[in-house]
Design a protein around this motif. Structure first.
Motif, PDB file in Angstrom:
ATOM      1  N   GLU A 205       0.583  -1.178   0.038  1.00 26.79           N
ATOM      2  CA  GLU A 205       0.178   0.163  -0.044  1.00 26.79           C
ATOM      3  C   GLU A 205       0.728   1.324  -0.041  1.00 26.79           C
ATOM      4  OE1 GLU A 205      -0.114  -1.381   4.413  1.00 26.79           O
ATOM      5  OE2 GLU A 205      -0.210  -2.410   2.616  1.00 26.79           O
ATOM      6  N   VAL A 206       2.635   1.321  -0.066  1.00 23.94           N
ATOM      7  CA  VAL A 206       2.790   1.726   0.210  1.00 23.94           C
ATOM      8  C   VAL A 206       3.928   2.761  -1.161  1.00 23.94           C
ATOM      9  CG1 VAL A 206       4.484   3.284   1.373  1.00 23.94           C
ATOM     10  CG2 VAL A 206       3.350   2.147   2.777  1.00 23.94           C
ATOM     11  N   PRO A 207       4.130   2.055  -1.896  1.00 26.92           N
ATOM     12  CA  PRO A 207       5.042   2.239  -2.842  1.00 26.92           C
ATOM     13  C   PRO A 207       4.424   2.602  -4.227  1.00 26.92           C
ATOM     14  CG  PRO A 207       5.622  -0.327  -2.039  1.00 26.92           C
ATOM     15  CD  PRO A 207       4.591   0.860  -1.662  1.00 26.92           C
ATOM     16  N   HIS A 208       3.024   2.787  -4.426  1.00 33.59           N
ATOM     17  CA  HIS A 208       3.080   2.830  -5.714  1.00 33.59           C
ATOM     18  C   HIS A 208       2.130   4.792  -4.790  1.00 33.59           C
ATOM     19  CE1 HIS A 208       3.077   0.494  -8.500  1.00 33.59           C
ATOM     20  NE2 HIS A 208       2.441  -0.715  -7.455  1.00 33.59           N
ATOM     21  N   GLY A 209       2.420   4.633  -4.188  1.00 29.80           N
ATOM     22  CA  GLY A 209       2.410   6.512  -3.421  1.00 29.80           C
ATOM     23  C   GLY A 209       3.241   7.697  -3.077  1.00 29.80           C
ATOM     24  N   ILE A 210       4.319   6.759  -3.660  1.00 31.71           N
ATOM     25  CA  ILE A 210       5.571   7.306  -2.837  1.00 31.71           C
ATOM     26  C   ILE A 210       6.261   8.382  -4.715  1.00 31.71           C
ATOM     27  CG2 ILE A 210       6.199   6.658  -1.075  1.00 31.71           C
ATOM     28  CD1 ILE A 210       8.474   5.860  -3.573  1.00 31.71           C
ATOM     29  N   ARG A 236       0.270   9.737   2.615  1.00 30.71           N
ATOM     30  CA  ARG A 236      -0.472   9.776   4.218  1.00 30.71           C
ATOM     31  C   ARG A 236       0.877  10.034   5.122  1.00 30.71           C
ATOM     32  NH1 ARG A 236      -4.366   4.646   2.794  1.00 30.71           N
ATOM     33  NH2 ARG A 236      -5.209   5.239   1.273  1.00 30.71           N
ATOM     34  N   GLU A 237       0.191  10.307   6.533  1.00 32.50           N
ATOM     35  CA  GLU A 237       1.212  10.968   7.481  1.00 32.50           C
ATOM     36  C   GLU A 237       1.209   8.908   8.079  1.00 32.50           C
ATOM     37  OE1 GLU A 237       1.983  12.753   9.450  1.00 32.50           O
ATOM     38  OE2 GLU A 237       1.716  14.030   7.911  1.00 32.50           O
ATOM     39  N   SER A 238      -0.069   8.214   7.822  1.00 30.53           N
ATOM     40  CA  SER A 238       0.643   7.100   8.189  1.00 30.53           C
ATOM     41  C   SER A 238       1.915   6.348   7.502  1.00 30.53           C
ATOM     42  CB  SER A 238      -0.493   5.645   7.958  1.00 30.53           C
ATOM     43  OG  SER A 238      -1.057   5.908   6.608  1.00 30.53           O
ATOM     44  N   HIS A 239       1.881   6.160   6.453  1.00 29.04           N
ATOM     45  CA  HIS A 239       3.015   5.812   4.886  1.00 29.04           C
ATOM     46  C   HIS A 239       4.156   6.615   5.630  1.00 29.04           C
ATOM     47  CE1 HIS A 239       0.065   5.110   1.026  1.00 29.04           C
ATOM     48  NE2 HIS A 239      -0.713   4.436   2.344  1.00 29.04           N
ATOM     49  N   LYS A 240       4.489   8.188   5.931  1.00 31.61           N
ATOM     50  CA  LYS A 240       5.412   8.826   6.174  1.00 31.61           C
ATOM     51  C   LYS A 240       6.006   7.843   7.627  1.00 31.61           C
ATOM     52  CE  LYS A 240       7.153  12.788   7.646  1.00 31.61           C
ATOM     53  NZ  LYS A 240       6.664  14.356   8.488  1.00 31.61           N
ATOM     54  N   ILE A 242       5.827   4.654   8.370  1.00 31.20           N
ATOM     55  CA  ILE A 242       6.315   2.817   7.782  1.00 31.20           C
ATOM     56  C   ILE A 242       7.796   3.357   6.456  1.00 31.20           C
ATOM     57  CG2 ILE A 242       5.797   1.654   5.906  1.00 31.20           C
ATOM     58  CD1 ILE A 242       2.484   2.309   6.623  1.00 31.20           C
ATOM     59  N   LEU A 243       7.570   4.956   6.419  1.00 29.21           N
ATOM     60  CA  LEU A 243       8.966   4.995   5.707  1.00 29.21           C
ATOM     61  C   LEU A 243      10.048   4.774   6.187  1.00 29.21           C
ATOM     62  CD1 LEU A 243       7.359   7.103   2.986  1.00 29.21           C
ATOM     63  CD2 LEU A 243       8.859   5.336   1.922  1.00 29.21           C
ATOM     64  N   ILE A 244       9.245   6.134   7.394  1.00 26.62           N
ATOM     65  CA  ILE A 244      11.062   6.435   8.227  1.00 26.62           C
ATOM     66  C   ILE A 244      11.089   4.884   9.614  1.00 26.62           C
ATOM     67  CG2 ILE A 244      11.502   7.753  10.638  1.00 26.62           C
ATOM     68  CD1 ILE A 244       9.659   9.965   9.180  1.00 26.62           C
ATOM     69  N   GLY A 245       9.661   4.165   9.522  1.00 25.41           N
ATOM     70  CA  GLY A 245       9.934   3.565  10.602  1.00 25.41           C
ATOM     71  C   GLY A 245      10.444   3.770  11.879  1.00 25.41           C
ATOM     72  N   LYS A 246      10.314   2.890  12.833  1.00 23.66           N
ATOM     73  CA  LYS A 246      10.957   2.415  14.321  1.00 23.66           C
ATOM     74  C   LYS A 246      12.204   3.264  14.816  1.00 23.66           C
ATOM     75  CE  LYS A 246      10.534   0.943  18.990  1.00 23.66           C
ATOM     76  NZ  LYS A 246      10.091  -0.458  19.839  1.00 23.66           N
ATOM     77  N   ASN A 247      12.284   4.644  15.209  1.00 18.58           N
ATOM     78  CA  ASN A 247      13.264   5.446  15.210  1.00 18.58           C
ATOM     79  C   ASN A 247      14.705   5.624  14.005  1.00 18.58           C
ATOM     80  OD1 ASN A 247      13.168   5.379  18.063  1.00 18.58           O
ATOM     81  ND2 ASN A 247      14.300   3.461  17.793  1.00 18.58           N
ATOM     82  N   GLY A 248      13.793   5.944  12.460  1.00 20.72           N
ATOM     83  CA  GLY A 248      14.296   5.902  11.553  1.00 20.72           C
ATOM     84  C   GLY A 248      15.292   4.591  11.404  1.00 20.72           C
ATOM     85  N   GLN A 273      21.274  11.968   1.728  1.00 21.68           N
ATOM     86  CA  GLN A 273      20.384  12.763   3.602  1.00 21.68           C
ATOM     87  C   GLN A 273      19.255  12.472   2.608  1.00 21.68           C
ATOM     88  OE1 GLN A 273      21.549  12.607   6.175  1.00 21.68           O
ATOM     89  NE2 GLN A 273      23.892  12.624   5.452  1.00 21.68           N
ATOM     90  N   CYS A 274      18.346  11.799   3.335  1.00 21.71           N
ATOM     91  CA  CYS A 274      16.725  11.366   2.916  1.00 21.71           C
ATOM     92  C   CYS A 274      15.862  11.674   3.783  1.00 21.71           C
ATOM     93  CB  CYS A 274      16.636   9.804   2.306  1.00 21.71           C
ATOM     94  SG  CYS A 274      17.383   9.331   1.296  1.00 21.71           S
ATOM     95  N   TRP A 275      14.406  13.068   3.217  1.00 24.81           N
ATOM     96  CA  TRP A 275      13.712  13.045   4.000  1.00 24.81           C
ATOM     97  C   TRP A 275      12.224  12.616   4.012  1.00 24.81           C
ATOM     98  CZ3 TRP A 275      17.686  15.460   2.837  1.00 24.81           C
ATOM     99  CH2 TRP A 275      18.968  16.323   4.154  1.00 24.81           C
ATOM    100  N   VAL A 276      11.336  13.090   4.414  1.00 24.82           N
ATOM    101  CA  VAL A 276      10.319  11.971   3.720  1.00 24.82           C
ATOM    102  C   VAL A 276       8.882  13.128   4.465  1.00 24.82           C
ATOM    103  CG1 VAL A 276       8.267  10.543   4.802  1.00 24.82           C
ATOM    104  CG2 VAL A 276      11.023   9.762   4.635  1.00 24.82           C
ATOM    105  N   LYS A 277       8.583  13.816   3.294  1.00 24.35           N
ATOM    106  CA  LYS A 277       7.689  15.061   3.298  1.00 24.35           C
ATOM    107  C   LYS A 277       6.098  13.965   2.496  1.00 24.35           C
ATOM    108  CE  LYS A 277      10.687  18.331   3.041  1.00 24.35           C
ATOM    109  NZ  LYS A 277      10.702  20.530   1.751  1.00 24.35           N
ATOM    110  N   VAL A 278       5.279  14.717   3.521  1.00 22.60           N
ATOM    111  CA  VAL A 278       3.377  14.307   2.455  1.00 22.60           C
ATOM    112  C   VAL A 278       2.906  14.752   1.251  1.00 22.60           C
ATOM    113  CG1 VAL A 278       0.817  13.937   3.748  1.00 22.60           C
ATOM    114  CG2 VAL A 278       3.039  12.836   4.993  1.00 22.60           C
ATOM    115  N   LYS A 279       2.350  14.466   0.403  1.00 21.85           N
ATOM    116  CA  LYS A 279       1.486  15.502   0.055  1.00 21.85           C
ATOM    117  C   LYS A 279       0.651  14.442  -0.346  1.00 21.85           C
ATOM    118  CE  LYS A 279       4.505  18.936  -1.496  1.00 21.85           C
ATOM    119  NZ  LYS A 279       3.767  20.701  -0.866  1.00 21.85           N
TER     120      LYS A 279
END
Length: 298
Positions: A205-210, A236-240, A242-248, A273-279
């Motif tokens: 449910e995450v990959p195609h929304g990135i 989605r915030e929930s996907h963010k 998942i992408l970051i994961g526990k403690n990054g 360096q990678c960052w995650v944002k929600v759109k």
């Protein structure tokens, strides 16, 4: 005398088009993942052998569009098969033709475009009599100019595909420098390498929304080091989370695997360096699709 041939790779999602392109070119220029619709845009690969230059265009897999982005992806396929010298139609030998594939083949027949059938994944077909029956059935239904059974994962038959393509080359100049193997900008290639790792690491449910955007890519003057700053956009915030994961942990894993690919490709040490944002719902917003370079502008 120099020769050139322009070829489009087409077929259903997950048929192995991107893997075939990478195998022919000898470089990883297209993302590969078991997830459908991994390829979103038209990716060009170039291979020059002696006097002959082959230009390949990998396209998104054929599928039923569900968002504005997937509509752009299907348009990319249609654009890529128009005014082309030939088509490599890649088909999973274990699956029947879909409605979209049949439609594409009919349009190619109407345009009289030379079409080579590449039956992939023959390593999964233990009963070779079934494979021969499939070849006979497909050739009875469609006038392919050649049929080449291959296993891209086993590197079996790749040279035969290349030979069939080279046979279609016509006298013409080389449109790209002979040493060039893609027309994709370095930032696009870097973004695709990062996105591929996400596709392979995260659940469906995450990959195609990135989408991945390379914000900065600069080699340091004082040392042999390439700095790359990337932003991963999700819907989605929930996907963010998942992408970051526990403690990054997940984001670090994505970055570590991508960095290894980037260093192999660019032949330089990489600081990624990678960052995650929600759109939210970006796949249905034309402005964001354009900003991510996914609308295949001419």
């Amino acid at each position: 005398m120099t020769k050139s041939v322009f070829v489009t790779l087409a077929g259903h999602t997950n048929a192995g088009k991107s893997s075939l392109l990478n195998a022919i070119i000898g470089e990883k220029i297209a993302s590969v993942s078991p997830k459908p619709q991994t390829t979103r845009t038209r990716i060009t690969g170039i291979k020059t052998v002696g006097e002959t230059q082959m230009v390949f265009m990998d396209t998104p897999g054929l599928h039923k569009p569900t968002t504005k982005l997937s509509g752009h992806m299907l348009k990319a396929v249609k654009d890529a098969v128009a005014d082309i010298d030939a088509v490599l139609f890649v088909q999973d030998c274990t699956k029947p033709l879909s409605e979209q594939e049949e439609e594409l083949l009919r349009s190619l027949e109407k345009a009289k475009t030379p079409t080579i059938l590449v039956l992939n994944k023959i390593d999964l077909c233990s009963d070779k009599s079934k494979l021969m029956a499939t070849i006979a059935r497909l050739n009875a239904a469609h006038p392919f100019s050649a049929t080449v059974p291959v296993s891209v994962t086993e590197a079996d038959g790749i040279d035969l595909v290349e030979q069939e393509v080279m046979a279609l080359a016509q006298p013409a100049p080389h449109y790209f420098p002979d040493e060039k193997f893609t027309d994709q900008p370095e930032r696009v290639l870097a973004a695709e390498m990062i996105r591929e790792k996400i596709l392979n690491l995260l659940r469906d449910e995450v990959p195609h929304g990135i989408a991945v955007s390379i914000e900065r890519m600069k080699e340091r003057d004082d040392k042999d080091l390439l700095d790359i700053d990337a932003t991963i956009y999700c819907e989605r915030e929930s996907h963010k989370g998942i992408l970051i994961g526990k403690n990054g942990t997940m984001l670090r894993k994505i970055a570590t695997l991508a960095r290894k690919d980037l260093e192999r490709f660019f032949y330089i040490q990489v600081n990624l360096q990678c960052w995650v944002k929600v759109k939210e719902d970006w796949r249905n917003k034309e402005g964001l699709i354009h900003n991510f370079g996914l609308d295949n502008p001419e």
